[in-house]
Design a protein around this motif. Structure first.
Motif, PDB file in Angstrom:
ATOM      1  N   HIS A  27       0.828  -1.211   0.000  1.00 27.38           N
ATOM      2  CA  HIS A  27       0.000   0.000   0.000  1.00 27.38           C
ATOM      3  C   HIS A  27       0.862   1.262   0.000  1.00 27.38           C
ATOM      4  O   HIS A  27       0.543   2.230  -0.696  1.00 27.38           O
ATOM      5  N   ILE A  28       1.933   1.240   0.770  1.00 24.00           N
ATOM      6  CA  ILE A  28       2.838   2.391   0.810  1.00 24.00           C
ATOM      7  C   ILE A  28       3.475   2.599  -0.554  1.00 24.00           C
ATOM      8  O   ILE A  28       3.567   3.725  -1.054  1.00 24.00           O
ATOM      9  N   GLU A  29       3.899   1.504  -1.178  1.00 21.16           N
ATOM     10  CA  GLU A  29       4.511   1.575  -2.509  1.00 21.16           C
ATOM     11  C   GLU A  29       3.537   2.175  -3.523  1.00 21.16           C
ATOM     12  O   GLU A  29       3.911   3.058  -4.305  1.00 21.16           O
ATOM     13  N   GLU A  30       2.289   1.726  -3.500  1.00 17.05           N
ATOM     14  CA  GLU A  30       1.287   2.259  -4.424  1.00 17.05           C
ATOM     15  C   GLU A  30       1.090   3.755  -4.214  1.00 17.05           C
ATOM     16  O   GLU A  30       0.938   4.515  -5.172  1.00 17.05           O
ATOM     17  N   SER A  31       1.112   4.179  -2.968  1.00 14.81           N
ATOM     18  CA  SER A  31       0.938   5.587  -2.647  1.00 14.81           C
ATOM     19  C   SER A  31       2.077   6.423  -3.237  1.00 14.81           C
ATOM     20  O   SER A  31       1.850   7.486  -3.812  1.00 14.81           O
ATOM     21  N   TYR A  32       3.297   5.939  -3.081  1.00 18.93           N
ATOM     22  CA  TYR A  32       4.445   6.652  -3.656  1.00 18.93           C
ATOM     23  C   TYR A  32       4.352   6.711  -5.180  1.00 18.93           C
ATOM     24  O   TYR A  32       4.640   7.744  -5.789  1.00 18.93           O
ATOM     25  N   GLU A  91      12.225   2.946  -6.671  1.00 13.24           N
ATOM     26  CA  GLU A  91      12.407   3.849  -5.541  1.00 13.24           C
ATOM     27  C   GLU A  91      11.223   3.736  -4.579  1.00 13.24           C
ATOM     28  O   GLU A  91      11.403   3.733  -3.352  1.00 13.24           O
ATOM     29  N   ALA A  92      10.018   3.614  -5.120  1.00 10.92           N
ATOM     30  CA  ALA A  92       8.824   3.484  -4.287  1.00 10.92           C
ATOM     31  C   ALA A  92       8.886   2.210  -3.449  1.00 10.92           C
ATOM     32  O   ALA A  92       8.543   2.222  -2.259  1.00 10.92           O
ATOM     33  N   GLU A  93       9.328   1.115  -4.052  1.00 10.52           N
ATOM     34  CA  GLU A  93       9.441  -0.142  -3.322  1.00 10.52           C
ATOM     35  C   GLU A  93      10.474  -0.031  -2.200  1.00 10.52           C
ATOM     36  O   GLU A  93      10.235  -0.469  -1.073  1.00 10.52           O
ATOM     37  N   ALA A  94      11.610   0.575  -2.502  1.00 11.01           N
ATOM     38  CA  ALA A  94      12.659   0.725  -1.489  1.00 11.01           C
ATOM     39  C   ALA A  94      12.169   1.588  -0.331  1.00 11.01           C
ATOM     40  O   ALA A  94      12.389   1.264   0.846  1.00 11.01           O
ATOM     41  N   ARG A  95      11.477   2.680  -0.650  1.00 10.63           N
ATOM     42  CA  ARG A  95      10.954   3.557   0.398  1.00 10.63           C
ATOM     43  C   ARG A  95       9.889   2.842   1.230  1.00 10.63           C
ATOM     44  O   ARG A  95       9.824   3.025   2.451  1.00 10.63           O
ATOM     45  N   ALA A  96       9.060   2.055   0.569  1.00  8.92           N
ATOM     46  CA  ALA A  96       7.997   1.342   1.283  1.00  8.92           C
ATOM     47  C   ALA A  96       8.588   0.376   2.313  1.00  8.92           C
ATOM     48  O   ALA A  96       8.142   0.349   3.465  1.00  8.92           O
ATOM     49  N   TRP A  97       9.577  -0.408   1.896  1.00  4.74           N
ATOM     50  CA  TRP A  97      10.167  -1.364   2.843  1.00  4.74           C
ATOM     51  C   TRP A  97      10.944  -0.639   3.936  1.00  4.74           C
ATOM     52  O   TRP A  97      10.971  -1.086   5.091  1.00  4.74           O
ATOM     53  N   ALA A  98      11.554   0.490   3.615  1.00  3.69           N
ATOM     54  CA  ALA A  98      12.247   1.264   4.642  1.00  3.69           C
ATOM     55  C   ALA A  98      11.253   1.765   5.684  1.00  3.69           C
ATOM     56  O   ALA A  98      11.548   1.776   6.886  1.00  3.69           O
ATOM     57  N   THR A  99      10.072   2.160   5.229  1.00  2.00           N
ATOM     58  CA  THR A  99       9.040   2.632   6.148  1.00  2.00           C
ATOM     59  C   THR A  99       8.546   1.501   7.041  1.00  2.00           C
ATOM     60  O   THR A  99       8.381   1.679   8.257  1.00  2.00           O
TER      61      THR A  99
END
Length: 62
Positions: free
Chosen positions: A19-24, A33-41
């Protein structure tokens, strides 16, 4: 594709990251980049994977 094995994450953590990845991505962040940020979150919020198996180091029983 992100680095690392995601098998130690719970289903809830995996859903959260998705869900975080989709939002990014909706905001125009590139997919990788969205996937990396999502897992970092997810890691920041929960401290990483919650399923047993960890690093393989045995804790001292004392």
């Amino acid at each position: 594709m992100s680095q690392g094995d995601k098998s130690k994450y719970t289903d809830k953590q995996k859903r959260q990251a998705e869900h975080i990845e989709e939002s990014y991505e909706k905001r125009g962040v590139p997919e990788e980049e969205a996937e990396a940020r999502a897992w970092a979150t997810v890691n920041k919020n929960d401290g990483g994977g919650k399923q047993p198996g960890g690093s393989g180091r045995k804790k001292d029983s004392k």
